[in-house]
Design an enzyme around this catalytic site. Structure first.
Site, short mmCIF file in Angstrom:
data_model
loop_
_atom_site.label_atom_id
_atom_site.label_comp_id
_atom_site.label_asym_id
_atom_site.label_seq_id
_atom_site.Cartn_x
_atom_site.Cartn_y
_atom_site.Cartn_z
N LYS A 54 0.84 -1.21 0.00
CA LYS A 54 0.00 0.00 0.00
C LYS A 54 0.88 1.25 0.00
CE LYS A 54 -3.85 -2.39 2.14
NZ LYS A 54 -4.46 -2.88 3.38
N GLN A 98 -4.48 -1.59 9.65
CA GLN A 98 -4.49 -2.92 9.02
C GLN A 98 -5.15 -3.94 9.95
OE1 GLN A 98 -3.27 -3.58 5.78
NE2 GLN A 98 -4.28 -5.55 6.12
N ASP A 121 -10.79 3.24 4.48
CA ASP A 121 -11.21 1.84 4.41
C ASP A 121 -12.74 1.73 4.40
OD1 ASP A 121 -9.95 -0.52 4.02
OD2 ASP A 121 -9.47 -0.92 6.13
#
Ligand code: NAP
Length: 293
Positions: A54, A98, A121
């Site tokens: 990422k 994460q 997200d």
């Protein structure tokens, strides 16, 4: 019929080009780059790879990447402190923690601590609520990528019958909302659904997000349907580990109009939609009109 293979890598590359151009425009207008902060707690090898890729992708597209790696035994309040600092940091437009977090940490509390304007997200309850209410917000990356693939393959989705198999907060639920937003007639299936084969057989669009290798049989697919396979399961075949989707790809390819492969379909779009959300968040936070991506 042999289905068109929906090439996720090619679609993601096209989106990446548009994001890089948007990041450059943002730089010209604001004097800084869009910034993505990724937080990793612990040393899970798969998560380490995701976080690294990422960061690499953000830099490749002309964005700033801030990587925060915390030890496995990080206390909840220390993680929340970091999220607070990232919320307050004007150079950070997107925050991604994460998942999964180590078992002693409360994931929902951490997600809820993220400023919804930076929730790239799309997992904050405010983001989910905005999606249901039809308000501007940030949409969970995987379903957003699936919708982009569907629109680029089929054009207008209005009036089509869609089935979403799986009802997770990460994929199934936002996927169904996005399809409803495109005026599809949506069926949501899950582990208690009766006669799944019959329901799949009525759908023009099948999105499978279950996590069970090849559980959707080729003969269930309505001829001419479009199949988006989100599932990723590792299976052993002939001494080799293979990545398999939720759909019997060979069987479904003889009936579908178009289908995503696994790997190479939904996966490459997921990382790119994270970059898309970061760019979008940057423009919105700066009070600038976001470009068409
Ligand atoms: P999840 O949270 O485990 O949800 C799975 C869903 O499947 C649940 O809603 C479950 O129903 C449903 N289900 C289980 N067995 C079923 C059955 N026999 N028939 C119908 N539905 C059934 O998984 P997730 O996070 O949504 O992920 C789903 C899959 O997508 C996984 O393989 C994951 O690795 C993959 N994924 C891929 C990407 C990518 O970028 N490629 C991104 C995210 C996820 P209940 O709610 O009734 O239990």
């Amino acid at each position: 019929m042999t289905a068109q293979i929906i090439d996720g890598k090619a679609h993601a590359a096209g989106l990446g080009t548009r994001i890089a151009a948007a990041a450059e425009t943002f730089g010209t207008q604001t004097g800084r780059k869009p910034g993505l902060a990724v937080v990793l707690v612990g040393t899970d090898p798969a998560s380490e790879i995701y976080v690294r890729s990422k960061g690499r992708m953000a830099r490749k597209l002309g964005m700033e990447s801030f990587e925060h790696v915390l030890p496995e035994d990080t206390a909840q309040e220390d993680l929340l402190d970091l999220v607070d600092r990232l919320n307050a940091d004007g150079t950070v437009d997107g925050i991604l923690v994460q998942l999964p977090l180590p078992g002693h940490l409360d994931s929902l509390a951490v997600i809820e601590a993220i400023d919804p304007a930076k929730d790239v997200d799309g997992l904050h309850p405010a983001s989910a609520g905005a999606l249901v209410s039809g308000l501007p917000g940030l949409v969970s990356c995987t379903p957003l990528g699936c919708l982009m693939l569907l629109k680029e393959t089929l054009g207008n989705l209005s009036g089509l019958d869609a089935i979403v198999i799986g009802r997770s907060i990460l994929v199934g639920k936002p996927m169904a909302q996005l399809l409803l937003g495109e005026s599809c007639t949506v069926t949501m299936a899950h582990s208690r659904t009766r006669d799944l084969a019959e329901k799949v057989g009525r759908a023009d669009i099948v999105v499978a997000a279950v996590g069970q290798a090849e559980m959707v049989k080729g003969e269930w697919i309505k001829p001419g349907a479009t199949v988006i396979d989100v599932g990723t399961s590792r299976v052993m075949r002939d001494g080799q580990t293979l990545l398999k989707g939720d759909v019997d790809f060979e069987g479904a390819s003889t009936r579908a109009r178009a289908i995503t492969p696994v790997p190479g379909g939904v996966g490459p779009m997921t990382i790119m939609t994270l970059m898309h959300n970061t760019a979008l968040a940057a423009f919105r936070r700066a009070g600038l009109p976001a470009p068409e991506l």
